[in-house]
Design a protein around this motif. Structure first.
Motif, PDB file in Angstrom:
ATOM      1  N   LEU A 191       1.441  54.463  49.239  1.00 35.16           N
ATOM      2  CA  LEU A 191       0.220  54.768  49.975  1.00 35.16           C
ATOM      3  C   LEU A 191       0.559  55.542  51.247  1.00 35.16           C
ATOM      4  N   PRO A 192       0.359  56.856  51.249  1.00 37.83           N
ATOM      5  CA  PRO A 192       0.632  57.653  52.452  1.00 37.83           C
ATOM      6  C   PRO A 192      -0.244  57.205  53.615  1.00 37.83           C
ATOM      7  N   GLY A 193       0.318  57.191  54.801  1.00 40.70           N
ATOM      8  CA  GLY A 193      -0.460  56.867  55.990  1.00 40.70           C
ATOM      9  C   GLY A 193      -0.796  55.408  56.155  1.00 40.70           C
ATOM     10  N   THR A 194      -0.240  54.547  55.320  1.00 44.54           N
ATOM     11  CA  THR A 194      -0.544  53.110  55.377  1.00 44.54           C
ATOM     12  C   THR A 194       0.672  52.343  55.871  1.00 44.54           C
ATOM     13  N   GLY A 195       0.441  51.326  56.696  1.00 43.88           N
ATOM     14  CA  GLY A 195       1.520  50.540  57.256  1.00 43.88           C
ATOM     15  C   GLY A 195       1.765  49.247  56.506  1.00 43.88           C
ATOM     16  N   HIS A 196       2.189  48.232  57.236  1.00 42.79           N
ATOM     17  CA  HIS A 196       2.635  46.987  56.612  1.00 42.79           C
ATOM     18  C   HIS A 196       1.512  45.992  56.364  1.00 42.79           C
ATOM     19  N   LEU A 197       0.506  45.967  57.217  1.00 43.44           N
ATOM     20  CA  LEU A 197      -0.484  44.905  57.177  1.00 43.44           C
ATOM     21  C   LEU A 197      -1.358  44.973  55.928  1.00 43.44           C
ATOM     22  N   PRO A 198      -1.831  43.811  55.449  1.00 42.95           N
ATOM     23  CA  PRO A 198      -2.558  43.775  54.179  1.00 42.95           C
ATOM     24  C   PRO A 198      -4.035  44.100  54.284  1.00 42.95           C
ATOM     25  N   ASP A 199      -4.571  44.314  55.491  1.00 38.71           N
ATOM     26  CA  ASP A 199      -6.025  44.354  55.639  1.00 38.71           C
ATOM     27  C   ASP A 199      -6.619  45.755  55.735  1.00 38.71           C
ATOM     28  N   SER A 200      -5.832  46.802  55.493  1.00 43.06           N
ATOM     29  CA  SER A 200      -6.417  48.141  55.497  1.00 43.06           C
ATOM     30  C   SER A 200      -7.198  48.356  54.208  1.00 43.06           C
TER      31      SER A 200
ATOM     32  N   ILE B 237      14.925  39.166  37.006  1.00 39.97           N
ATOM     33  CA  ILE B 237      13.642  39.857  37.098  1.00 39.97           C
ATOM     34  C   ILE B 237      13.628  41.078  36.183  1.00 39.97           C
ATOM     35  N   SER B 238      14.729  41.808  36.155  1.00 40.55           N
ATOM     36  CA  SER B 238      14.776  43.035  35.354  1.00 40.55           C
ATOM     37  C   SER B 238      14.711  42.739  33.860  1.00 40.55           C
ATOM     38  N   GLN B 239      15.110  41.532  33.452  1.00 42.90           N
ATOM     39  CA  GLN B 239      15.103  41.170  32.033  1.00 42.90           C
ATOM     40  C   GLN B 239      13.823  40.449  31.599  1.00 42.90           C
ATOM     41  N   SER B 240      12.952  40.143  32.534  1.00 43.52           N
ATOM     42  CA  SER B 240      11.731  39.420  32.188  1.00 43.52           C
ATOM     43  C   SER B 240      10.694  40.367  31.596  1.00 43.52           C
ATOM     44  N   PRO B 241       9.813  39.870  30.725  1.00 41.03           N
ATOM     45  CA  PRO B 241       8.905  40.757  29.998  1.00 41.03           C
ATOM     46  C   PRO B 241       7.596  41.072  30.723  1.00 41.03           C
ATOM     47  N   TRP B 242       7.227  40.287  31.715  1.00 38.40           N
ATOM     48  CA  TRP B 242       5.906  40.466  32.290  1.00 38.40           C
ATOM     49  C   TRP B 242       5.832  41.721  33.157  1.00 38.40           C
ATOM     50  N   PRO B 243       4.619  42.300  33.296  1.00 40.68           N
ATOM     51  CA  PRO B 243       4.463  43.518  34.097  1.00 40.68           C
ATOM     52  C   PRO B 243       4.568  43.238  35.593  1.00 40.68           C
ATOM     53  N   MET B 244       4.986  44.262  36.337  1.00 41.96           N
ATOM     54  CA  MET B 244       5.115  44.129  37.783  1.00 41.96           C
ATOM     55  C   MET B 244       4.669  45.418  38.457  1.00 41.96           C
ATOM     56  N   SER B 245       3.886  45.287  39.511  1.00 39.69           N
ATOM     57  CA  SER B 245       3.484  46.428  40.332  1.00 39.69           C
ATOM     58  C   SER B 245       3.984  46.211  41.750  1.00 39.69           C
ATOM     59  N   ILE B 246       4.415  47.297  42.381  1.00 41.92           N
ATOM     60  CA  ILE B 246       4.891  47.263  43.764  1.00 41.92           C
ATOM     61  C   ILE B 246       4.048  48.256  44.554  1.00 41.92           C
ATOM     62  N   ILE B 247       3.385  47.778  45.589  1.00 40.66           N
ATOM     63  CA  ILE B 247       2.506  48.627  46.390  1.00 40.66           C
ATOM     64  C   ILE B 247       3.091  48.731  47.792  1.00 40.66           C
ATOM     65  N   GLN B 248       3.328  49.959  48.223  1.00 45.97           N
ATOM     66  CA  GLN B 248       4.084  50.174  49.452  1.00 45.97           C
ATOM     67  C   GLN B 248       3.386  51.175  50.364  1.00 45.97           C
ATOM     68  N   GLY B 249       3.138  50.742  51.615  1.00 47.77           N
ATOM     69  CA  GLY B 249       2.664  51.669  52.638  1.00 47.77           C
ATOM     70  C   GLY B 249       3.825  52.519  53.121  1.00 47.77           C
ATOM     71  N   MET B 250       3.635  53.820  53.136  1.00 50.09           N
ATOM     72  CA  MET B 250       4.734  54.720  53.483  1.00 50.09           C
ATOM     73  C   MET B 250       4.997  54.787  54.977  1.00 50.09           C
ATOM     74  N   ASN B 251       4.091  54.238  55.802  1.00 51.29           N
ATOM     75  CA  ASN B 251       4.317  54.151  57.243  1.00 51.29           C
ATOM     76  C   ASN B 251       4.759  52.761  57.673  1.00 51.29           C
ATOM     77  N   ASP B 252       5.194  51.966  56.725  1.00 53.06           N
ATOM     78  CA  ASP B 252       5.613  50.588  56.991  1.00 53.06           C
ATOM     79  C   ASP B 252       6.979  50.604  57.676  1.00 53.06           C
ATOM     80  N   ARG B 253       7.050  50.047  58.893  1.00 51.31           N
ATOM     81  CA  ARG B 253       8.321  49.990  59.622  1.00 51.31           C
ATOM     82  C   ARG B 253       8.928  48.591  59.595  1.00 51.31           C
ATOM     83  N   VAL B 254       8.166  47.605  59.152  1.00 57.38           N
ATOM     84  CA  VAL B 254       8.689  46.236  59.063  1.00 57.38           C
ATOM     85  C   VAL B 254       9.452  46.049  57.752  1.00 57.38           C
TER      86      VAL B 254
END
Length: 334
Positions: free
Chosen positions: A307-316, A269-286
């Motif tokens: 994302l401060p104040g956001t948890g794990h679920l995708p629907d916020s 993955i680290s050697q692949s050329p395509w772009p990658m974004s990681i989106i993380q809720g900072m209140n995620d406990r899972v």
């Protein structure tokens, strides 16, 4: 089945569910691949390849293992008005059950690639959340030339200490309730072994217990941990048992990624050329923020959106907006 035998079933959809994430209905495609896979596709993907707009669609992967594709998973893509496709994974949602002995990570990777092939999609972006993030990375490492970009929501990293920590968090929520069903101090191996040897009746009790604890962790609302079983329909009981049997199967085997396999995956993955974004809720406990932080440090070209104040679920609203912005940005980059 040859590609031209794909069947788009005209079936009566259940009453659609509307909300922030939008509407969800029956799959447009049932793909026979050694067991039926329920497949969805939007924005013209049912048309012949030559008639489609010249843009790579998004493969949307649900979490679990044992979850199912739903409106909340595709809401950011729909909001951005982009083409997408996805499916319920083996033994999940509306897809057909197979014996667990023939299910592993490679089977899921092969399924995803076959769905793309049978829909005549030679290259695609990937959006995956939680376990779907693990699967997204596995697909991208296995077939990097078919991937345009990757967006991950709270990716799950199948490292045994992290999974053991997850069960420790569940135990802390309700120590007595956890001990009653899994034993005091039970961690990954023991919890997952319970699902391998349990009777059908015990399987349901274990599944209900895991679900109660996990829901409390997801929502932050602890309570109601008693031995009284909630009223469930036969369909709901089957869904719970399917989900947690499959989840236990994957977690017991570290999602079929040994430490050496995981290092190899990270390297590819680290050697692949395509772009990658990681989106993380900072209140995620899972899937706590540390996993996304680690992945962003390994893949230095990636973008980490916290994302401060956001948890794990995708629907916020915050999560949907952030993912929609990233998929739109990636679409313009390629």
């Amino acid at each position: 089945m040859p590609k031209d035998e794909l069947t788009f079933h005209k079936v009566a959809s259940p009453a659609p569910k509307a909300g922030l994430a939008g509407v969800w209905s029956a799959p447009q495609v049932v793909l026979d691949s050694g067991g039926n896979l329920a497949v969805w596709a939007e924005q013209g993907l049912a048309q012949p390849l030559a008639n489609r707009a010249r843009q790579f669609p998004w493969l949307v992967l649900h979490g679990g293992p044992g979850g199912s594709l739903g409106a909340s998973h595709v809401a950011p893509i729909r909001y951005a008005g982009l083409p997408w496709f996805g499916f319920d994974q083996r033994n999940s949602g509306l897809s057909e059950d197979l014996d667990l002995s023939v299910i592993d990570l490679q089977r899921f990777v092969d399924d995803a690639l076959e769905v793309a092939d049978r829909l005549n999609i030679p290259k695609f972006h990937i959006l995956g959340g939680s376990w779907g993030g693990t699967l997204a990375l596995a697909i991208a490492a296995y077939r990097p030339e078919q991937v345009a970009s990757v967006v991950l929501r709270a990716p799950f990293l199948p490292m045994r200490p992290r999974v053991d920590a997850f069960f420790e968090l569940l135990e802390r929520l309700a120590p007595d309730y956890f001990a009653e069903h899994f034993g005091p101090g039970a961690r990954t191996d023991f919890v997952c072994e319970c699902f391998e040897v349990a009777t059908p009746e015990h399987l349901l009790e274990l599944s209900v217990a895991w679900n109660k604890l996990e829901t409390a962790l997801l929502t932050g609302k602890a309570g109601g941990f008693d031995s009284k079983r909630p009223f469930l329909s036969d369909v709901q009981e089957l869904a719970l048992v399917r989900k947690y049997r499959l989840q236990a199967h994957f977690l017991r085997h570290d999602c079929f990624l040994s430490p050496q396999d995981l290092l190899s995956l990270f390297s590819k993955i680290s050697q692949s050329p395509w772009p990658m974004s990681i989106i993380q809720g900072m209140n995620d406990r899972v899937c706590p923020p540390g996993g996304s932080k680690l992945l962003s440090e390994i893949v230095v070209r990636s973008s980490l959106i916290e994302l401060p104040g956001t948890g794990h679920l995708p629907d916020s609203a915050e999560m949907i907006k952030a993912i929609s912005q990233e998929v739109s940005r990636h679409h313009l980059l390629v």
